[in-house]
Write an enzyme that holds these catalytic residues in place. Structure first.
Site, PDB file in Angstrom:
ATOM      1  N   PRO A  65      31.571  40.203  82.293  1.00 57.44           N
ATOM      2  CA  PRO A  65      31.316  38.756  82.242  1.00 57.44           C
ATOM      3  C   PRO A  65      30.961  38.230  80.854  1.00 57.44           C
ATOM      4  CG  PRO A  65      29.558  39.901  83.399  1.00 57.44           C
ATOM      5  CD  PRO A  65      30.667  40.894  83.215  1.00 57.44           C
ATOM      6  N   ASN A  66      31.537  37.086  80.577  1.00 59.57           N
ATOM      7  CA  ASN A  66      31.289  36.288  79.367  1.00 59.57           C
ATOM      8  C   ASN A  66      31.949  36.843  78.115  1.00 59.57           C
ATOM      9  OD1 ASN A  66      29.618  34.234  80.622  1.00 59.57           O
ATOM     10  ND2 ASN A  66      28.115  35.863  80.889  1.00 59.57           N
ATOM     11  N   ARG A  83      30.558  32.016  70.298  1.00 59.01           N
ATOM     12  CA  ARG A  83      29.114  31.756  70.303  1.00 59.01           C
ATOM     13  C   ARG A  83      28.357  33.014  69.916  1.00 59.01           C
ATOM     14  NH1 ARG A  83      29.252  29.365  76.317  1.00 59.01           N
ATOM     15  NH2 ARG A  83      31.193  28.280  75.915  1.00 59.01           N
ATOM     16  N   TYR A  99      27.116  39.112  68.312  1.00 57.78           N
ATOM     17  CA  TYR A  99      28.359  39.732  68.778  1.00 57.78           C
ATOM     18  C   TYR A  99      29.494  39.701  67.756  1.00 57.78           C
ATOM     19  CZ  TYR A  99      25.932  39.442  73.232  1.00 57.78           C
ATOM     20  OH  TYR A  99      25.003  39.579  74.237  1.00 57.78           O
ATOM     21  N   ASN A 105      32.888  48.020  78.879  1.00 52.75           N
ATOM     22  CA  ASN A 105      31.791  47.135  78.486  1.00 52.75           C
ATOM     23  C   ASN A 105      31.576  46.197  79.668  1.00 52.75           C
ATOM     24  OD1 ASN A 105      29.925  45.369  77.500  1.00 52.75           O
ATOM     25  ND2 ASN A 105      31.010  44.923  75.581  1.00 52.75           N
ATOM     26  N   ALA A 162      26.630  42.016  81.178  1.00 57.45           N
ATOM     27  CA  ALA A 162      25.313  42.017  81.829  1.00 57.45           C
ATOM     28  C   ALA A 162      25.292  42.833  83.121  1.00 57.45           C
ATOM     29  CB  ALA A 162      24.878  40.579  82.094  1.00 57.45           C
ATOM     30  N   GLU A 179      30.813  54.191  78.155  1.00 61.49           N
ATOM     31  CA  GLU A 179      30.130  52.891  78.100  1.00 61.49           C
ATOM     32  C   GLU A 179      30.196  52.368  76.663  1.00 61.49           C
ATOM     33  OE1 GLU A 179      25.896  53.298  78.684  1.00 61.49           O
ATOM     34  OE2 GLU A 179      25.644  51.155  79.114  1.00 61.49           O
ATOM     35  N   HIS A 212      29.209  49.014  74.009  1.00 57.88           N
ATOM     36  CA  HIS A 212      28.536  47.735  73.757  1.00 57.88           C
ATOM     37  C   HIS A 212      28.714  47.335  72.295  1.00 57.88           C
ATOM     38  CE1 HIS A 212      26.645  47.694  77.636  1.00 57.88           C
ATOM     39  NE2 HIS A 212      26.256  48.932  77.442  1.00 57.88           N
ATOM     40  N   ARG A 214      17.074  45.193  71.970  1.00 55.34           N
ATOM     41  CA  ARG A 214      16.999  43.806  72.452  1.00 55.34           C
ATOM     42  C   ARG A 214      15.947  43.687  73.572  1.00 55.34           C
ATOM     43  NH1 ARG A 214      22.922  41.753  73.392  1.00 55.34           N
ATOM     44  NH2 ARG A 214      21.773  39.782  73.455  1.00 55.34           N
TER      45      ARG A 214
HETATM   46  O1  CA2 Z   1      26.496  44.177  73.451  1.00 57.18           O
HETATM   47  C1  CA2 Z   1      27.276  44.135  74.404  1.00 57.18           C
HETATM   48  O2  CA2 Z   1      28.463  44.444  74.311  1.00 57.18           O
HETATM   49  C2  CA2 Z   1      26.777  43.623  75.764  1.00 57.18           C
HETATM   50  O3  CA2 Z   1      27.461  44.346  76.789  1.00 57.18           O
HETATM   51  C3  CA2 Z   1      27.143  42.164  75.817  1.00 57.18           C
HETATM   52  C4  CA2 Z   1      26.622  41.478  77.078  1.00 57.18           C
HETATM   53  C5  CA2 Z   1      25.125  41.723  77.254  1.00 57.18           C
HETATM   54  O4  CA2 Z   1      24.702  41.168  78.485  1.00 57.18           O
HETATM   55  C6  CA2 Z   1      24.814  43.207  77.236  1.00 57.18           C
HETATM   56  O5  CA2 Z   1      23.409  43.355  77.350  1.00 57.18           O
HETATM   57  C7  CA2 Z   1      25.286  43.838  75.947  1.00 57.18           C
HETATM   58  C8  CA2 Z   1      26.825  39.962  76.990  1.00 57.18           C
HETATM   59  C9  CA2 Z   1      28.222  39.551  76.736  1.00 57.18           C
HETATM   60  C10 CA2 Z   1      28.192  38.071  76.512  1.00 57.18           C
HETATM   61  O6  CA2 Z   1      29.190  37.769  75.612  1.00 57.18           O
HETATM   62  C11 CA2 Z   1      29.081  36.586  74.969  1.00 57.18           C
HETATM   63  C12 CA2 Z   1      30.035  36.341  74.037  1.00 57.18           C
HETATM   64  C13 CA2 Z   1      29.999  35.188  73.320  1.00 57.18           C
HETATM   65  C14 CA2 Z   1      29.011  34.264  73.525  1.00 57.18           C
HETATM   66  C15 CA2 Z   1      28.047  34.517  74.465  1.00 57.18           C
HETATM   67  C16 CA2 Z   1      28.088  35.684  75.201  1.00 57.18           C
END
Ligand code: CA2
Length: 146
Positions: free
Chosen positions: A13-14, A21, A26, A78, A81, A102, A104, A111
């Protein structure tokens, strides 16, 4: 479809919003940029990647099953969340013999506390985290050597 070893790259997700963003966490690359980097690297390594993203937990479960039924050699996952919440994804990882790595972008351990627990990590062969987009290419290099 080629006869090169197949590696699934599943994104949760996301991650479709990458590059738009929170670049401080990221980075600036979009998921399409990362897919392009993986396809280039896969060509050099002699493997094939199938890169996908979904905001839905069940899709990730289905794709883990599909990776197994299609004879994929590894899955880079990946789970976003869902990493920190999804027993369904952990059960899917455990239900297949395909090794799951896995991945990330960030290092969840540096974090918030709620990111320190990883259900995915409980079933994964290994974890690569904290290198930004390079986490994926490092994981692909390792997967290709498995
Ligand atoms: O660091 C990573 O790759 C995560 O899997 C990213 C997830 C986060 O919940 C994990 O704890 C770590 C979040 C991905 C959200 O991606 C976004 C991308 C652009 C803007 C906002 C969020």
């Amino acid at each position: 479809m080629s006869d090169r070893p197949l590696i699934y790259v599943l994104n949760g997700p996301n991650l479709n919003l990458l590059g738009t963003r929170e670049p401080d966490i990221y980075g600036h690359d979009t998921l399409d940029d990362i897919a392009g980097q993986l396809e280039d690297r896969a060509r050099d390594l002699g493997v094939e990647v199938d890169v996908r993203q979904s905001n839905h937990e069940g899709h990730l479960v289905d794709w883990l099953h599909e990776a197994s039924s299609r004879g994929a050699k590894a899955v880079l996952l990946n789970a976003g969340a869902y990493t920190h919440t999804s027993i369904a994804i952990l059960d899917a990882i455990k239900s297949i013999k395909v090794p799951v790595i896995e991945v990330h972008l960030s290092n969840p351990h540096t974090r918030e506390g709620f990111r320190h627990k990883s259900y995915v990590g409980m079933g994964a062969k290994a974890t690569v985290a904290g290198f930004g987009p390079m986490s994926y290419t490092v994981a692909l290099d390792a997967a290709a050597k498995l």
